[in-house]
Design an enzyme around this catalytic site. Structure first.
Site, PDB file in Angstrom:
ATOM      1  N   ASP A  84      91.391 -44.800  26.749  1.00 40.96           N
ATOM      2  CA  ASP A  84      90.257 -43.867  26.813  1.00 40.96           C
ATOM      3  C   ASP A  84      90.574 -42.814  27.882  1.00 40.96           C
ATOM      4  OD1 ASP A  84      87.848 -42.597  27.322  1.00 40.96           O
ATOM      5  OD2 ASP A  84      86.644 -44.435  27.059  1.00 40.96           O
ATOM      6  N   HIS A  85      90.796 -41.590  27.435  1.00 34.12           N
ATOM      7  CA  HIS A  85      91.263 -40.539  28.345  1.00 34.12           C
ATOM      8  C   HIS A  85      90.147 -40.006  29.263  1.00 34.12           C
ATOM      9  CE1 HIS A  85      94.244 -38.026  29.887  1.00 34.12           C
ATOM     10  NE2 HIS A  85      94.164 -36.991  29.072  1.00 34.12           N
TER      11      HIS A  85
END
Ligand code: COA
Length: 412
Positions: A384-385
């Site tokens: 999850d950036h």
């Protein structure tokens, strides 16, 4: 006096859940164990069954309603009270379904006298099988417990009436359409409850969570030699160690070293989990299931292997308990058996990362003086950036690769 039975949601353990399937309506009679409501939670589905025979007095939820443990779903009037009440004037709106013999009445099946029973009981796998064979389950008498339709019932010769009406209707409609008739009827396969649940979850995660996938590969030549030697040592009676338990062990070690990969994003806070619970994807007839190996960091290789075997068996038999699929903090999806060199796994939200494994293959690797054959395992880590940046992603995979390359590093 009418005895009311309240049927409530249970086994959801605080997970986000919603009604995906409503199988009953007010006035309908149900047998014990009849499925009343289907509930989806994450990548799992739970079926809420009738605790006793009775008539549906109230339905308090609708499809897509959010539900939590303890919520009242359905109110039943117990069967005995239904019978005694029927002597006196009862609600005139009760549908004729009430007067249909139960599916459990196998005598009618034996005599060939089938009566439509829209209130049949069948597991998701049986429903799927029936759909595939174009059979109408309401026309089939079940011989399982409480009249449940089992696989053998589908194998018995069934009268023409049991051919699915919708199937026949579809064929008739297609005949009217000359263009389609020329091509022959297309096959329509309704998705299982689980497939719909997973579909909704992955769509939501894919559209709401910015994914980045980091690809890498690691040398597992020594690990594979160790695995083969261990299996030889352990003999035929012991459960065979596959690659996956070793990866779970290495992942658990890497998660301890990189706690941000063992966390969730809740509103604007990063919640670092104190426990390491590793989920793994299992391909089943019904669709994808993700059981969880709880406290993977505290388990031995052998315990992890036993847990994988136990949970994969339960997943394939559609017997996972809510506890088996909840609480995961990181997921592994092993496509090694299916081939391919890399893929982009979708995060199992609210987790923050997922590891994909593709098939390990022998490759020529330069050792400084010559090319030597090494067994290389492809790793695909999606993260999850919003929380994890590219450098952290690359470092995590590289650390994990180093542990897999030399398992002694798991001791650090
Ligand atoms: N590369 C090379 N070999 C691999 C491998 C990989 N990535 N993963 C497993 N293997 C090997 C094992 O070591 C074993 O070898 P052996 O026969 O020499 O002992 C063999 O392949 C069979 O392993 P498998 O039966 O697949 O066991 P597993 O413990 O690795 O996996 C499951 C168990 C339940 C995960 C697996 O059966 C499964 O369902 N995989 C599908 C996952 C999935 O659907 N992912 C997609 C989600 S979108």
């Amino acid at each position: 006096m009418t005895e009311l039975i309240e049927v409530r949601a249970n086994g959801l353990s605080g997970s986000e859940a919603f009604v995906s399937d409503l199988r009953v309506s007010v006035g309908q009679t149900v047998a014990p164990s009849a499925v009343l409501v289907g509930i989806e939670l994450g990548k799992a589905a739970v079926e809420i069954e009738a605790p006793a025979a009775g008539r549906v007095a109230r339905v308090l939820v609708a499809v897509n309603d959010a539900v939590k443990d303890g919520d009242l779903l359905v109110v039943l009037e117990r069967a005995e009270s239904v019978q005694s009440a029927s002597a006196s004037p009862g609600p005139s709106s009760a549908p004729s379904v009430e007067h249909v013999p139960r599916v459990a009445d196998t005598s009618s099946a034996a005599s060939g006298g089938h009566v439509p029973n829209p209130d049949f009981h069948a597991s998701p796998s049986i429903r799927r099988l029936a759909r595939e064979r174009g059979l109408d389950l309401s026309q089939i008498a079940g011989t399982g417990r409480h009249g449940r339709i089992v696989a053998e019932d589908l194998a018995r010769p069934v009268p023409a009436a049991a051919q699915s009406q919708s199937h026949l209707g579809l064929a008739a409609a297609l005949q009217l359409d000359s263009a389609l008739a020329l091509q022959g009827p297309d096959e329509s396969r309704p998705l299982s409850l689980l497939q719909r649940a997973v579909g909704r979850t992955v769509t939501q995660t894919w559209t709401q969570v910015p994914h980045v996938t980091q690809f890498d590969e690691t040398d597992i030549t020594e690990l594979e030699a160790f695995r083969v030697a261990l299996n030889r040592e352990r003999g035929q009676e012991e459960l065979k160690l596959t690659l996956l338990p070793f990866v779970v062990k290495a992942v658990a070690a890497a998660l301890s070293a990189f706690p941000v990969f063992n966390a969730s994003l809740l509103k604007d806070a990063l919640v670092l989990k104190s426990s390491v619970h590793v989920g793994f994807a299992v391909d089943t007839e019904e669709g994808l299931r993700v059981p969880v190996i709880h406290h993977a960091n505290r388990l031995s290789l052998r315990q992890i292997a036993l847990e994988i075997a136990r949970l994969a068996d339960r997943a394939r038999a559609s017997k996972l308990a809510p506890d088996d699929v909840q609480g995961g903090s990181f997921t592994i999806s092993n496509l090694g058996g299916a081939g391919g060199t890399a893929f982009t796994p979708i995060i199992n939200a609210p987790e923050l990362a997922i590891l994909g494994l593709s098939k390990a293959t022998l490759k020529p690797v330069w050792n400084g003086s010559a090319f030597v054959p090494r067994l290389m395992l492809p790793l695909s880590l999606s993260y999850d950036h919003r929380v994890i940046n590219g450098v952290a992603g690359a470092r995590f995979v590289s650390h994990l690769g180093a542990v897999l390359c030399d398992l002694r590093r798991a001791l650090l």
